[in-house]
Each structure stands twice: as C-alpha cells, then as structure tokens.
Design an enzyme around this catalytic site. Structure first.
Site, short mmCIF file in Angstrom:
data_model
loop_
_atom_site.label_atom_id
_atom_site.label_comp_id
_atom_site.label_asym_id
_atom_site.label_seq_id
_atom_site.Cartn_x
_atom_site.Cartn_y
_atom_site.Cartn_z
N GLY A 72 16.15 -16.00 65.35
CA GLY A 72 16.74 -15.83 66.66
C GLY A 72 17.75 -16.90 67.02
O GLY A 72 18.77 -16.61 67.67
N SER A 73 17.49 -18.14 66.62
CA SER A 73 18.42 -19.22 66.97
C SER A 73 19.78 -19.01 66.31
O SER A 73 20.82 -19.24 66.94
CB SER A 73 17.84 -20.58 66.56
OG SER A 73 16.72 -20.91 67.35
N ASN A 152 10.92 -17.09 77.68
CA ASN A 152 9.91 -17.44 76.69
C ASN A 152 8.79 -18.29 77.27
O ASN A 152 7.71 -18.37 76.68
CB ASN A 152 10.56 -18.17 75.52
CG ASN A 152 11.40 -19.36 75.96
OD1 ASN A 152 12.33 -19.20 76.76
ND2 ASN A 152 11.09 -20.54 75.47
N GLN A 180 11.86 -12.74 72.84
CA GLN A 180 10.50 -12.52 73.35
C GLN A 180 10.24 -11.08 73.75
O GLN A 180 9.08 -10.68 73.88
CB GLN A 180 10.25 -13.42 74.56
CG GLN A 180 10.21 -14.91 74.25
CD GLN A 180 9.01 -15.30 73.41
OE1 GLN A 180 7.98 -14.65 73.42
NE2 GLN A 180 9.15 -16.37 72.65
N SER A 200 13.94 -11.97 66.62
CA SER A 200 13.36 -12.73 65.51
C SER A 200 12.08 -12.09 65.03
O SER A 200 11.20 -11.75 65.85
CB SER A 200 13.09 -14.17 65.97
OG SER A 200 12.64 -14.97 64.90
N HIS A 202 9.29 -13.03 63.50
CA HIS A 202 7.95 -13.59 63.62
C HIS A 202 7.38 -13.50 65.03
O HIS A 202 6.23 -13.88 65.26
CB HIS A 202 7.92 -15.05 63.13
CG HIS A 202 8.55 -16.03 64.05
ND1 HIS A 202 7.83 -16.93 64.79
CD2 HIS A 202 9.85 -16.27 64.33
CE1 HIS A 202 8.65 -17.69 65.50
NE2 HIS A 202 9.88 -17.31 65.23
N THR A 238 23.10 -14.16 50.03
CA THR A 238 22.21 -13.13 49.49
C THR A 238 21.11 -12.80 50.49
O THR A 238 20.47 -13.68 51.05
CB THR A 238 21.58 -13.60 48.17
OG1 THR A 238 22.63 -13.90 47.25
CG2 THR A 238 20.67 -12.54 47.59
N CYS A 326 9.82 -24.82 70.61
CA CYS A 326 10.98 -25.58 70.12
C CYS A 326 11.13 -26.93 70.80
O CYS A 326 11.90 -27.77 70.37
CB CYS A 326 12.25 -24.77 70.30
SG CYS A 326 12.20 -23.19 69.41
#
Length: 396
Positions: A72-73, A152, A180, A200, A202, A238, A326
């Site tokens: 996401g970042s 978040n 989120q 993101s 995860h 890749t 974070c």
C-alpha cells in the site's frame, strides 16, 4: 501466557490456508518468469492474469486497470508522485486530509519540497471531512484530491461517493487510500468516481509484500519504477507471482463472504463498545460510532498511558495497538487523535482493537475483563486520577 487473543487485524491479518495453498505451486512447480515467451512461463502469466481479474472484480474495475506493487505504501507514493509529475504543468495544488496514513502525509511533504502546495483538510470530532471544506479548498490549479476511504486508526469512513462527485465536477483526479477498506466494505470505483485506489494484500488475509494501485483508463500518470516493460510499462521489475496469486485468492475469498463478515463483525464490535463503555468510566470511543469499519474500535481511557496498557494486555496474551503499526515506535500522540480534537493527555491513553471473522464473543469477554482490571490498576497508580477523584469528592 494463559491464552492468545489477536485483535490487531488493522496492522496485519493471518494469511488464510487456502491462500497459502494457491501460492505454493508458484514457488516450486510453476516458477517461470511471466515475461518469458516459452510455454512453461505461460503458467505464471496465467496466474497473474487470473489474480488481476479477481482483484478488479471486488471494486467493479477493469482488470487492465490493476497494477501490482510491493504494498500500500508504494501504491500511495506512486499515485501522488506520478500524478504530480504528469499534471504539474496544469497546476501545483493538491488536497488531502490531516488524518491520512503517513504514506500519504510524508509523500505530500516531499511534494511540498518540490514546489507543490498541499491543503490538509481538517476533520470533525468523528474524523470525517466536511464537504463544504473540500469545495472551498478547490482552486483553478488543483490537480489531485487524495482522501483515505477509511481511517486506519479510528475506523471512520469518509463520504467517498460525494468526494468523487465533487472531484469529477471540477475535473480533478481523485485518489483514495483504501488499504483498510478494500474487501472489508463495498467499493465500486465507477459509482464512486474513483480515479486511483491503493490497497495491500496483507490487510485482507493475503500475503505481505504485495499490493496494487488501480488506475482508471485515461489517467495519465507515468511509471514509478523504471527498468523493464512489466505492468504495461508502468511498473518495472519481475512480478512477485506467488504474492500476486495469493492476493488474488484472498480477494476472491473476501468478496465471497463480505456481507456475512460485515454483519458478524459489526455486531461483535458494537458488543465490545457497549461492554467497555458500561464498565469502564472516563472512557470515550474515537471515530464515528456507526459510520466506521465493521471490525474497528478505538478507545481513549483517561488518566493512563497507552504504552503501559499495551504491555499489560500483552502479558494477558492479548495483541492490540495504540494506533498505526507504522508509527508504533513513536512516543508522540497519534496525529489522527489530535486532529479530532483530543488533548495530548487523553490521546496518549488510546487503544485500538481490530477484530476478524474468527474473533469470538468469548474472546471479547476475556479482553473486556482484562481491560477492566488493567485500567483500574493503572489508574490506581496515577496521581492525575487521584487528584481528579479527590476534587470530584470535594465538589460533592
């Protein structure tokens, strides 16, 4: 440690077994580089194509508008920096909010150093922007509006559809950080007039180190990483095929159960709020009471330090946080809580609990019982609490 209760799903989620199973062949059996032209590589290419379709379907997007990133970042950085670079000849003004994730705020700060002007919209006591403030901030040289879908830390959901309509009316690009929100609440990029969207893997039971940026067809932003022709020449390198396949499978699984999860998590969230608010005095819920992520609860407990609370919860086997993962190493109070008007001393005593579909009511009861005891113990050691109660008794 007597038991283990994980309530930090906003920081990261458990990768589902079905996701791991889908990923495994791409490490050892279908390991070809999807950019190669021989037939063996077509298995990897096919896996990437399927995942792109699975991910796009969740937000009503075209698969060709999904671009894979490392998370996401990176997607947030790409959206802001590349849009600023391409549209900078049209204007140098960007609008965002004071409660964005630091991936947005730090990128905005970087762009300010490059000569762009950034307006940081304030939020109300629930963490939601006022549409009138957005309208008032728009200038002839505004090129981008970036407002997160859901916060978040406090879980409040922004009026994304209305923001998108305003952006479209003024011919301004609209990006939303949906890290989120993606796969947790319904999103449709066409109905909401979203031009770019970050997410993101995860955060919705997929693997770490993989994310994506949705870029609507016709939005002209340049490559973020140079070096190869991958991702239609917009993101070199890749492809992380196992990660992409895993994120696609996670998106498909999340979409198939989203209605049931929203209902279950909302009921459990509200039960948690009711229990804590009825049993622990001098406590407030941060964020909008109902217009929030189904699994998010954020409390502020007066007269205590959040760090001590987290340590004692950890000793009871409970995983929680005081805000964004974070910034977990920072001693400063949350910028989000300060933006909604909390004084420093109350912002320091905050706790974020984020549930999942696997969280049980029994686990919530266990957490509440421990919270009651821990808060009482910490307040018993607080001179501020002692002074407050002494003054309160004198008034009576």
């Amino acid at each position: 440690m007597s038991r283990f209760v994980y309530l930090d799903n906003a920081a990261t989620t458990k990768t589902k077994p079905e996701v791991v199973e889908a990923m495994l062949p791409y490490f050892t059996e279908k390991f070809g580089n999807p950019s190669a032209i021989y037939d063996f590589a077509s298995q990897s290419k096919s896996g990437v194509t399927t995942a792109r379709e699975q991910i796009a379907a969740v937000i009503g997007a075209n698969a060709s508008d999904i671009y894979f990133t490392a998370g996401g970042s990176e997607a947030d950085n790409w959206a802001l920096k590349a849009a600023a670079e391409f549209y900078g000849n049209k204007g140098r003004h960007i609008i965002t909010t004071k409660i964005e994730h630091h991936a947005i705020l730090h990128t905005a700060d970087y762009l300010e150093k490059k000569g762009f002007e950034v307006t940081y919209l304030p939020v109300d006591e629930n963490g939601i922007i006022r549409l009138s403030d957005l309208e008032a901030a728009i200038r002839p040289d505004t090129i981008l509006i970036s407002v997160m879908f859901a916060n978040n830390e406090i879980g409040s959901i922004q009026p994304i559809r209305e923001i998108g309509a305003i952006a479209k009316k003024h011919g301004i690009l609209f990006h939303t950080d949906a890290v989120q929100a993606y796969a947790h609440v319904p999103i449709n990029v066409d109905e909401m007039n979203i031009d770019m969207l970050s997410a993101s893997g995860h955060k919705f039971n997929g693997p770490k180190g993989i994310g994506f940026l949705y870029i609507r067809k016709g939005v002209k932003i340049r490559s973020f990483i140079h070096g190869g022709a991958q991702e239609r020449k917009r993101r070199a390198g890749t492809e992380n095929v196992p990660g992409i396949v895993g994120m696609g499978k996670a998106a498909e699984l999340a979409a198939s159960t989203i209605d049931e999860r929203i209902k279950y998590e909302t009921e459990l969230r509200d039960y948690l709020i009711e229990q804590v608010m009825s049993r622990i005095p001098y406590t407030r819920v941060n964020g909008h009471r109902t217009n929030r992520l189904p699994n998010n609860v954020n409390f502020s407990f007066q007269f205590i330090e959040g760090e001590s609370l987290l340590i004692m919860l950890d000793m009871a086997g409970i995983c929680a946080s005081s805000g964004s993962a974070c910034t977990s190493g920072s001693l400063d109070p949350s910028h989000v809580l300060l933006a909604i008007g909390l004084p420093h001393e109350i912002a320091h005593g905050s706790l974020r609990l984020t549930l999942s579909e696997e969280t049980t009511r029994e686990e919530i009861d266990y957490v509440v019982e421990n919270l009651v005891q821990i808060v009482e113990r910490l307040r018993g050691m607080s001179p501020l609490y002692e002074d407050y109660m002494k003054k309160a008794s004198e008034v009576r």
